[in-house]
Scaffold this motif. Structure first.
Motif, PDB file in Angstrom:
ATOM      1  N   ASN A 378       0.850  -1.189   0.000  1.00  0.00           N
ATOM      2  CA  ASN A 378       0.000   0.000   0.000  1.00  0.00           C
ATOM      3  C   ASN A 378       0.888   1.242   0.000  1.00  0.00           C
ATOM      4  OD1 ASN A 378      -1.823   2.064   0.375  1.00  0.00           O
ATOM      5  ND2 ASN A 378      -2.663   1.288   2.301  1.00  0.00           N
ATOM      6  N   PRO A 379       0.970   1.965  -1.111  1.00  0.00           N
ATOM      7  CA  PRO A 379       1.848   3.145  -1.161  1.00  0.00           C
ATOM      8  C   PRO A 379       1.502   4.210  -0.124  1.00  0.00           C
ATOM      9  CG  PRO A 379       1.131   2.513  -3.357  1.00  0.00           C
ATOM     10  CD  PRO A 379       0.320   1.700  -2.396  1.00  0.00           C
ATOM     11  N   ASN A 380       0.237   4.223   0.341  1.00  0.00           N
ATOM     12  CA  ASN A 380      -0.171   5.217   1.327  1.00  0.00           C
ATOM     13  C   ASN A 380       0.193   4.824   2.748  1.00  0.00           C
ATOM     14  OD1 ASN A 380      -1.427   6.888  -0.662  1.00  0.00           O
ATOM     15  ND2 ASN A 380      -3.175   5.472  -0.682  1.00  0.00           N
ATOM     16  N   ASN A 381       0.589   3.577   2.957  1.00  0.00           N
ATOM     17  CA  ASN A 381       1.018   3.098   4.265  1.00  0.00           C
ATOM     18  C   ASN A 381       2.097   2.051   4.026  1.00  0.00           C
ATOM     19  OD1 ASN A 381       1.285   2.533   6.962  1.00  0.00           O
ATOM     20  ND2 ASN A 381      -0.754   1.650   7.222  1.00  0.00           N
ATOM     21  N   ALA A 382       3.260   2.522   3.585  1.00  0.00           N
ATOM     22  CA  ALA A 382       4.263   1.650   2.981  1.00  0.00           C
ATOM     23  C   ALA A 382       4.714   0.512   3.888  1.00  0.00           C
ATOM     24  CB  ALA A 382       5.472   2.483   2.554  1.00  0.00           C
ATOM     25  N   HIS A 383       4.908   0.777   5.178  1.00  0.00           N
ATOM     26  CA  HIS A 383       5.527  -0.222   6.035  1.00  0.00           C
ATOM     27  C   HIS A 383       4.513  -1.098   6.779  1.00  0.00           C
ATOM     28  CE1 HIS A 383       9.284   1.686   5.076  1.00  0.00           C
ATOM     29  NE2 HIS A 383       8.828   2.840   5.504  1.00  0.00           N
ATOM     30  N   ALA A 384       3.229  -0.917   6.470  1.00  0.00           N
ATOM     31  CA  ALA A 384       2.224  -1.797   7.056  1.00  0.00           C
ATOM     32  C   ALA A 384       2.334  -3.201   6.487  1.00  0.00           C
ATOM     33  CB  ALA A 384       0.833  -1.235   6.819  1.00  0.00           C
ATOM     34  N   ALA A 385       2.699  -3.305   5.209  1.00  0.00           N
ATOM     35  CA  ALA A 385       2.885  -4.610   4.568  1.00  0.00           C
ATOM     36  C   ALA A 385       3.889  -4.446   3.445  1.00  0.00           C
ATOM     37  CB  ALA A 385       1.559  -5.145   4.031  1.00  0.00           C
ATOM     38  N   GLU A 386       4.989  -5.189   3.510  1.00  0.00           N
ATOM     39  CA  GLU A 386       6.005  -5.074   2.476  1.00  0.00           C
ATOM     40  C   GLU A 386       6.762  -6.385   2.322  1.00  0.00           C
ATOM     41  OE1 GLU A 386       9.874  -2.996   3.816  1.00  0.00           O
ATOM     42  OE2 GLU A 386       8.318  -2.005   5.028  1.00  0.00           O
ATOM     43  N   ILE A 387       7.416  -6.526   1.178  1.00  0.00           N
ATOM     44  CA  ILE A 387       8.240  -7.689   0.872  1.00  0.00           C
ATOM     45  C   ILE A 387       9.615  -7.183   0.470  1.00  0.00           C
ATOM     46  CG2 ILE A 387       8.528  -9.722  -0.595  1.00  0.00           C
ATOM     47  CD1 ILE A 387       5.495  -9.720  -0.997  1.00  0.00           C
ATOM     48  N   GLN A 388      10.662  -7.761   1.065  1.00  0.00           N
ATOM     49  CA  GLN A 388      12.038  -7.355   0.777  1.00  0.00           C
ATOM     50  C   GLN A 388      12.846  -8.552   0.284  1.00  0.00           C
ATOM     51  OE1 GLN A 388      12.614  -5.463   4.832  1.00  0.00           O
ATOM     52  NE2 GLN A 388      13.578  -3.889   3.594  1.00  0.00           N
ATOM     53  N   LEU A 389      13.596  -8.334  -0.780  1.00  0.00           N
ATOM     54  CA  LEU A 389      14.490  -9.349  -1.325  1.00  0.00           C
ATOM     55  C   LEU A 389      15.903  -8.782  -1.342  1.00  0.00           C
ATOM     56  CD1 LEU A 389      14.805 -12.148  -2.742  1.00  0.00           C
ATOM     57  CD2 LEU A 389      14.527 -10.927  -4.923  1.00  0.00           C
ATOM     58  N   ASN A 390      16.841  -9.460  -0.668  1.00  0.00           N
ATOM     59  CA  ASN A 390      18.233  -9.011  -0.600  1.00  0.00           C
ATOM     60  C   ASN A 390      19.166 -10.125  -1.044  1.00  0.00           C
ATOM     61  OD1 ASN A 390      18.361  -6.801   2.364  1.00  0.00           O
ATOM     62  ND2 ASN A 390      17.311  -6.600   0.419  1.00  0.00           N
ATOM     63  N   TYR A 391      20.183  -9.736  -1.825  1.00  0.00           N
ATOM     64  CA  TYR A 391      21.284 -10.656  -2.118  1.00  0.00           C
ATOM     65  C   TYR A 391      22.552  -9.979  -1.624  1.00  0.00           C
ATOM     66  CZ  TYR A 391      24.170 -14.154  -4.394  1.00  0.00           C
ATOM     67  OH  TYR A 391      25.061 -15.177  -4.621  1.00  0.00           O
ATOM     68  N   ILE A 392      23.264 -10.633  -0.684  1.00  0.00           N
ATOM     69  CA  ILE A 392      24.434 -10.041  -0.047  1.00  0.00           C
ATOM     70  C   ILE A 392      25.686 -10.763  -0.535  1.00  0.00           C
ATOM     71  CG2 ILE A 392      25.567  -9.465   2.131  1.00  0.00           C
ATOM     72  CD1 ILE A 392      21.951 -10.331   2.302  1.00  0.00           C
ATOM     73  N   ILE A 393      26.651  -9.984  -1.027  1.00  0.00           N
ATOM     74  CA  ILE A 393      27.893 -10.529  -1.576  1.00  0.00           C
ATOM     75  C   ILE A 393      29.052 -10.082  -0.684  1.00  0.00           C
ATOM     76  CG2 ILE A 393      29.391 -10.652  -3.602  1.00  0.00           C
ATOM     77  CD1 ILE A 393      26.931  -9.608  -5.226  1.00  0.00           C
ATOM     78  N   PRO A 394      29.734 -11.000   0.013  1.00  0.00           N
ATOM     79  CA  PRO A 394      30.885 -10.623   0.832  1.00  0.00           C
ATOM     80  C   PRO A 394      32.155 -10.515  -0.008  1.00  0.00           C
ATOM     81  CG  PRO A 394      30.446 -12.947   1.103  1.00  0.00           C
ATOM     82  CD  PRO A 394      29.403 -12.427   0.146  1.00  0.00           C
ATOM     83  N   SER A 395      33.051  -9.639   0.407  1.00  0.00           N
ATOM     84  CA  SER A 395      34.344  -9.486  -0.271  1.00  0.00           C
ATOM     85  C   SER A 395      35.359  -8.942   0.725  1.00  0.00           C
ATOM     86  CB  SER A 395      34.223  -8.543  -1.476  1.00  0.00           C
ATOM     87  OG  SER A 395      33.779  -7.255  -1.061  1.00  0.00           O
ATOM     88  N   HIS A 396      36.620  -8.858   0.308  1.00  0.00           N
ATOM     89  CA  HIS A 396      37.709  -8.328   1.144  1.00  0.00           C
ATOM     90  C   HIS A 396      37.821  -9.072   2.462  1.00  0.00           C
ATOM     91  CE1 HIS A 396      38.401  -5.026  -1.612  1.00  0.00           C
ATOM     92  NE2 HIS A 396      37.124  -4.765  -1.596  1.00  0.00           N
ATOM     93  N   ARG A 397      37.450 -10.337   2.465  1.00  0.00           N
ATOM     94  CA  ARG A 397      37.543 -11.116   3.694  1.00  0.00           C
ATOM     95  C   ARG A 397      38.992 -11.480   3.968  1.00  0.00           C
ATOM     96  NH1 ARG A 397      33.714 -16.075   3.082  1.00  0.00           N
ATOM     97  NH2 ARG A 397      34.925 -16.679   4.920  1.00  0.00           N
ATOM     98  N   GLY A 398      39.427 -11.220   5.183  1.00  0.00           N
ATOM     99  CA  GLY A 398      40.791 -11.558   5.536  1.00  0.00           C
ATOM    100  C   GLY A 398      41.015 -11.447   7.020  1.00  0.00           C
ATOM    101  N   GLY A 399      42.139 -11.946   7.474  1.00  0.00           N
ATOM    102  CA  GLY A 399      42.487 -11.852   8.882  1.00  0.00           C
ATOM    103  C   GLY A 399      41.480 -12.579   9.756  1.00  0.00           C
ATOM    104  N   ALA A 400      40.924 -11.874  10.725  1.00  0.00           N
ATOM    105  CA  ALA A 400      40.015 -12.475  11.696  1.00  0.00           C
ATOM    106  C   ALA A 400      38.761 -13.040  11.047  1.00  0.00           C
ATOM    107  CB  ALA A 400      39.623 -11.442  12.743  1.00  0.00           C
ATOM    108  N   PHE A 401      38.418 -12.572   9.826  1.00  0.00           N
ATOM    109  CA  PHE A 401      37.189 -13.023   9.190  1.00  0.00           C
ATOM    110  C   PHE A 401      37.434 -14.077   8.115  1.00  0.00           C
ATOM    111  CE2 PHE A 401      36.459  -8.455  10.299  1.00  0.00           C
ATOM    112  CZ  PHE A 401      35.874  -8.742  11.514  1.00  0.00           C
ATOM    113  N   GLY A 402      38.692 -14.411   7.889  1.00  0.00           N
ATOM    114  CA  GLY A 402      39.046 -15.575   7.098  1.00  0.00           C
ATOM    115  C   GLY A 402      38.551 -15.583   5.669  1.00  0.00           C
ATOM    116  N   ASN A 403      38.728 -16.749   5.023  1.00  0.00           N
ATOM    117  CA  ASN A 403      38.353 -16.889   3.627  1.00  0.00           C
ATOM    118  C   ASN A 403      37.610 -18.183   3.334  1.00  0.00           C
ATOM    119  OD1 ASN A 403      39.614 -14.500   2.313  1.00  0.00           O
ATOM    120  ND2 ASN A 403      41.437 -15.375   3.247  1.00  0.00           N
ATOM    121  N   GLY A 404      37.216 -18.912   4.359  1.00  0.00           N
ATOM    122  CA  GLY A 404      36.452 -20.118   4.092  1.00  0.00           C
ATOM    123  C   GLY A 404      36.756 -21.233   5.065  1.00  0.00           C
TER     124      GLY A 404
END
Length: 436
Positions: A378-404
Motif C-alpha cells: 500500500n503506497p499510502n502506508n508503505a511499512h504496514a505490509a512489504e516484501i524485501q528481497l536481498n542478495y548479499i555478496i561478501p568481499s575483502h575477507r581476511g584476517g580475523a574473518f578468514g576466507n572459508g
C-alpha cells in the motif's frame, strides 16, 4: 409520580459517581495506551559454505534453506499525563519455528556463517527491548529514563527496524553501545532551527549483546545488584541537523568503562559516528562512518563470530576498528515510472579491525555489497505490509574473518566469523513484513 422519582434517584446514584470518575480521568490527560507492533518473517540460504557433510562445532551442517522471524515486536505507548509519555516494547527477535538452534542469528556465527541482527539472547527467547518514561515539561530539555537506545549512530536511531530499506542494518552497529538502561536529556528541532541534541549516562554493560561495549559486571558488591552499582558508566551524546527530507546530518559518540570479567580489570572504549541521509522525489541516499578505539573487552574482540576458542584469550590488548557504508535507493512509484510501489536499493558496507595489539587475531576485513528490491503493498502506508528481497555478496575477507571453512586461518573456523549484521558467504534473503 412516585415511581419516576425513585427511578431518577436510582439513575443519579449511578450517573454522578461515573461522571466524577470520568472527570478525574480527563484531568489526568491519560491518552493511552496504544498497542503497536510488527513481524518480519525471513527465509534465507547461503552459497559456497561447503558440503552438507561438513558439521560445525554446534552440530549443524553447512548449507540449506532456513526460516525464522528476524524481528517480532509488540509494544504499548501513551501519555500518562500532559508532558509525560511512556513506551514499553517486547521483542521476540530471531525466533525459529522448531526450537532454538540453527535459527537466524542464533549463536555466535557458526550456523552457516550467518550472523544476523543478534541481540544477545538465545533465539526463541523473549526480552524487554524498551521500557522508558519521558518527562517534557520543558521541550528544550526533556528527560528520558529507562531502557532505550543510546544516542549514537544515525541509522540506528533515526530509522526504525520496520522502516529499514535493507533487511539488516549496517555492520557499524557492532561498534555502538546499543540499548541499555540510563537517563538522557534531549530535544528535537530546538526553537525551529532543525537542530537536535541528546546526551546521557548509561549502565556500563550495554544490554544488547555483541558490541565492543557489551559484557562485564554491572553491579557492585552491596546488599543487592539492584541497589548497588559498580561505579562505571557509558556516556553518549548526539548533535544533528535536519533539513528534511533533503538532508539529515549527525555526529555522535560514546565513551565508557567496561568491566572485564576475565581479568577483574576494566577496559576503556571510545567510539564516534558521523552520518548523513535524505532524499527527494523517490531518490534516497545514506552514508556513515563509525570508529572505536580503546581496551579489548574481555581480552578479545567481543563480537558475534569471534567467541574465543580454547587458548584464544590473552586478557589484554587494545582495539582500533571502523566501519563505513553508503546506501542508494530509487522508488520507481514515487518517480512515476511504475504503477506498483517498487524500490530497488544497493548498499556497500566495509568493516575493518585495523589493530588488536597483544592479540593473536591481529586484524580483519569484511565488506558486504547488498543488492535488493522492496515492494510496498500500500503506497499510502508503505511499512504496514512489504516484501524485501536481498542478495548479499561478501568481499575483502581476511584476517580475523578468514576466507572459508578449513582454510589456513585461525583454528579453521575463520570462514564463519563476521561482525554483527555481517555475512561471511553469498546470501539470498526474502522477508515478509506486516505491522499495525
Amino acid at each position: 409520580m412516585k415511581k419516576n422519582l425513585i427511578a431518577l434517584a436510582v439513575a443519579a446514584a449511578f450517573i454522578v459517581p461515573t461522571s466524577a470518575f470520568a472527570a478525574d480521568n480527563s484531568s489526568n490527560d491519560n491518552t493511552g495506551p496504544v498497542v503497536y507492533g510488527y513481524a518480519q518473517i525471513t527465509g534465507s540460504t547461503q552459497f559456497g559454505t561447503g558440503p552438507a557433510s561438513v558439521v560445525h562445532s554446534n552440530g549443524s551442517s553447512s548449507n540449506g534453506l532456513i526460516f525464522g522471524a528476524n524481528r517480532v515486536r509488540l509494544g504499548f505507548k501513551g501519555e500518562a499525563t500532559k508532558g509525560v509519555t511512556y513506551n514499553i516494547m517486547g521483542a521476540w527477535d530471531n525466533i525459529g519455528f522448531g526450537g532454538n538452534s540453527g535459527n537466524l542469528g542464533y549463536g555466535n556465527g557458526l550456523n552457516n556463517g550467518l550472523d544476523t541482527n543478534w541481540n544477545g539472547s538465545s533465539a526463541g527467547n523473549a526480552q524487554l527491548l524498551d521500557a522508558w518514561i519521558n518527562f517534557a515539561p520543558i521541550p528544550l530539555a526533556q528527560l528520558e529514563v529507562g531502557k532505550f537506545k543510546t544516542p549514537e549512530g544515525l541509522e540506528y536511531n533515526a530509522v526504525k527496524g520496520n522502516e529499514l530499506p535493507f533487511i539488516f542494518r549496517n555492520m557499524g552497529q557492532s561498534l555502538l553501545p546499543g540499548r541499555t538502561a540510563g537517563a538522557m536529556l534531549h530535544a528535537d528541532d530546538v526553537m525551529g532551527t532543525g537542530v537536535s541534541y541528546a546526551v546521557g549516562i548509561f549502565d556500563n554493560a550495554a544490554l544488547d549483546g555483541g558490541t565492543v561495549f557489551s559484557g562485564g559486571n554491572t553491579f557492585g558488591g552491596g546488599q543487592s545488584g539492584f541497589l548497588n552499582g559498580n561505579g562505571k558508566y557509558i556516556t553518549s551524546g548526539m548533535l544533528s541537523y535536519s533539513m528534511s527530507p533533503l538532508l539529515i546530518a549527525e555526529v555522535s559518540g560514546s565513551m565508557g568503562t567496561v568491566s572485564n570479567g576475565l581479568t577483574n580489570t576494566s577496559d576503556n572504549d571510545v567510539s564516534w559516528n558521523v552520518g548523513v541521509r535524505g532524499g527527494l522525489m523517490g531518490i534516497t541516499y545514506a552514508a556513515g562512518y563509525t570508529r572505536v578505539n580503546g581496551g579489548l573487552n574481555n581480552g578479545y574482540l567481543n563480537l558475534p563470530g569471534n567467541t574465543p576458542f580454547k587458548g584464544d584469550n590473552t586478557g589484554s590488548g587494545t582495539i582500533n576498528a571502523s566501519d563505513w557504508h553508503v546506501d542508494l535507493g530509487a522508488n520507481l512509484y514515487k518517480m512515476g515510472l511504475l504503477p506498483l510501489d517498487v524500490e530497488p536499493v544497493v548498499r556497500y558496507d566495509q568493516y575493518s579491525v585495523n589493530d588488536i595489539t597483544g592479540h593473536p587475531r591481529g586484524f580483519g576485513n569484511l565488506a558486504n555489497t547488498t543488492i535488493g528490491v522492496n515492494y510496498y503493498v500500500n503506497p499510502n502506508n508503505a511499512h504496514a505490509a512489504e516484501i524485501q528481497l536481498n542478495y548479499i555478496i561478501p568481499s575483502h575477507r581476511g584476517g580475523a574473518f578468514g576466507n572459508g571453512y578449513g582454510n589456513a586461518g585461525y583454528r579453521g573456523f575463520t570462514g564463519y566469523d563476521a561482525p554483527m549484521n555481517g555475512l561471511a558467504y553469498d546470501t539470498l534473503m526474502l522477508q515478509f513484513q506486516a505491522g499495525f
